[in-house]
Design an enzyme around this catalytic site. Sequence first.
Site, PDB file in Angstrom:
ATOM      1  CE1 TYR A 142      -2.967  -3.104   0.928  1.00  0.00           C
ATOM      2  CE2 TYR A 142      -4.409  -1.309   1.543  1.00  0.00           C
ATOM      3  CZ  TYR A 142      -4.218  -2.630   1.242  1.00  0.00           C
ATOM      4  OH  TYR A 142      -5.286  -3.483   1.253  1.00  0.00           O
ATOM      5  CE  LYS A 192       2.681 -18.163  -0.786  1.00  0.00           C
ATOM      6  NZ  LYS A 192       1.989 -19.457  -0.606  1.00  0.00           N
ATOM      7  CG  ASP A 224      -0.859 -20.472   1.209  1.00  0.00           C
ATOM      8  OD1 ASP A 224      -0.253 -20.349   2.286  1.00  0.00           O
ATOM      9  OD2 ASP A 224      -0.391 -21.101   0.234  1.00  0.00           O
ATOM     10  CG  ASP A 248      -7.574  -4.878   3.154  1.00  0.00           C
ATOM     11  OD1 ASP A 248      -8.540  -4.600   3.889  1.00  0.00           O
ATOM     12  OD2 ASP A 248      -7.552  -4.632   1.930  1.00  0.00           O
ATOM     13  CG  ASP A 252     -12.955  -7.514   4.357  1.00  0.00           C
ATOM     14  OD1 ASP A 252     -12.570  -6.687   5.200  1.00  0.00           O
ATOM     15  OD2 ASP A 252     -13.577  -7.209   3.320  1.00  0.00           O
TER      16      ASP A 252
HETATM   17  C1  IPM Z   1      -9.836  -1.285   5.207  1.00  0.00           C
HETATM   18  C2  IPM Z   1     -10.209  -0.820   3.823  1.00  0.00           C
HETATM   19  C3  IPM Z   1      -9.107   0.061   3.306  1.00  0.00           C
HETATM   20  C4  IPM Z   1      -7.831  -0.749   3.295  1.00  0.00           C
HETATM   21  C5  IPM Z   1      -9.370   0.682   1.925  1.00  0.00           C
HETATM   22  C6  IPM Z   1     -10.668   1.429   1.881  1.00  0.00           C
HETATM   23  C7  IPM Z   1      -8.226   1.569   1.496  1.00  0.00           C
HETATM   24  O1  IPM Z   1     -10.445  -1.908   3.005  1.00  0.00           O
HETATM   25  O2  IPM Z   1      -9.682  -0.445   6.096  1.00  0.00           O
HETATM   26  O3  IPM Z   1      -9.695  -2.492   5.406  1.00  0.00           O
HETATM   27  O4  IPM Z   1      -7.619  -1.543   2.394  1.00  0.00           O
HETATM   28  O5  IPM Z   1      -7.061  -0.598   4.229  1.00  0.00           O
HETATM   29 MN    MN Z   2     -10.391  -3.834   4.010  1.00  0.00          MN
END
Ligand code: IPM
Ligand code: MN
Length: 357
Positions: A142, A192, A224, A248, A252
């Site tokens: 990033y 990884k 993975d 990230d 999720d």
């Molecule tokens: C998060 C979001 C952000 C990230 C995006 C919106 C830049 O997905 O906070 O997880 O990837 O960090």
């Molecule tokens: Mn995210």
Amino acid sequence: MNKKIAVIKGDGIGPEIVNEAEKVLNKVGEKYGHTFEYTDVLMGGCAIDATGVPLPQETIDICLASDSVLLGAVGGPKWDTLPGNLRPEAGLLGIRGAMKLFANIRPAKLIPALAGACPLKDEITKNGLDLVIVRELIGGAYFGERDTHVDENGVKHASDSMAYADYEVERICRVAFDMARKRGKKVHSVDKANVLDSSRLWREVAHKVAEEYPDVEFQDILVDNTAMQLVHNPAQFDVMVTENLFGDILSDEASMITGSLGMIPSASLGEGSLGLYEPIHGSAPDIAGQNKANPLATILSVAMMLRYSFDMSKEADSIEDAVDKVLADGYRTGDIMSEGMKCVSCSEMGDLVADRI
Ligand code: IPM
Ligand code: MN
């Protein structure tokens, strides 16, 4: 105590969910004798519309001069076609960088009242799920060098480099080990290292830090395999520490196991007590302005703010307990609704939590 909070309501459902979090925070202030002073600042799509850039300098200055920052969500289809550096997301990365928030703490916990919303079979979650992802937030792909160009043959190339320095790995590992000491005393370092140089450095440094924490159980795990283990045996994890992009994605995944992305708060911290607190979900433009969003992740983010930035742990507990009670009493927003429960709006959910403080 009197605390100054910079507030980035942002885009989509951002303003609605932040309003509910402020409502709950004000109730905490009344009950425990604190004053919270809010200053609204612009970031994301709304900042692009008003000023032409996703992160105005004024926003950075006010955030840095505050005791803490509360963020709703940024982004939406309206700004999706802008170049990368002018997208709302660039504002979010920019503020994380400007505030030097290298540690992102994302807890994922199966709340008993919401067990029905978990998509996994009961036999997989019978031992529960209570883990924290410690995500490195201002390094890796990033923030590495990037390039897009067309070569002499007309072929288009693009690259993002995943780069880490040893000190960046060391400081985030320390956050993870310190956190593990206060919890289940177990750290998984996710990498990884069978392929990537940056991961081999990560692993080397993680091992060095682990030596200083002999009381904490430590294990490397490939990313993975981690993705697979999360849906196979999530109870094995306590604290997971990993680089930006892996964190990230895994956060999720972990949040979905808890039943809803709408339930997970996060804290982004640097060296001092100044932090940025936000739900991990996005701006949900499809339901924006309809008073339907789930404000609980933002409300729980405020609890993290009280705990980590203001050292107010009993106040933080009061919010977390109030959320548990509201759920136990059968109230749900649409995203976590199930049969026999009472469906409430975003603002009703905020009222219900505030009433129980
Ligand atoms: C998060 C979001 C952000 C990230 C995006 C919106 C830049 O997905 O906070 O997880 O990837 O960090
Ligand atoms: Mn995210």
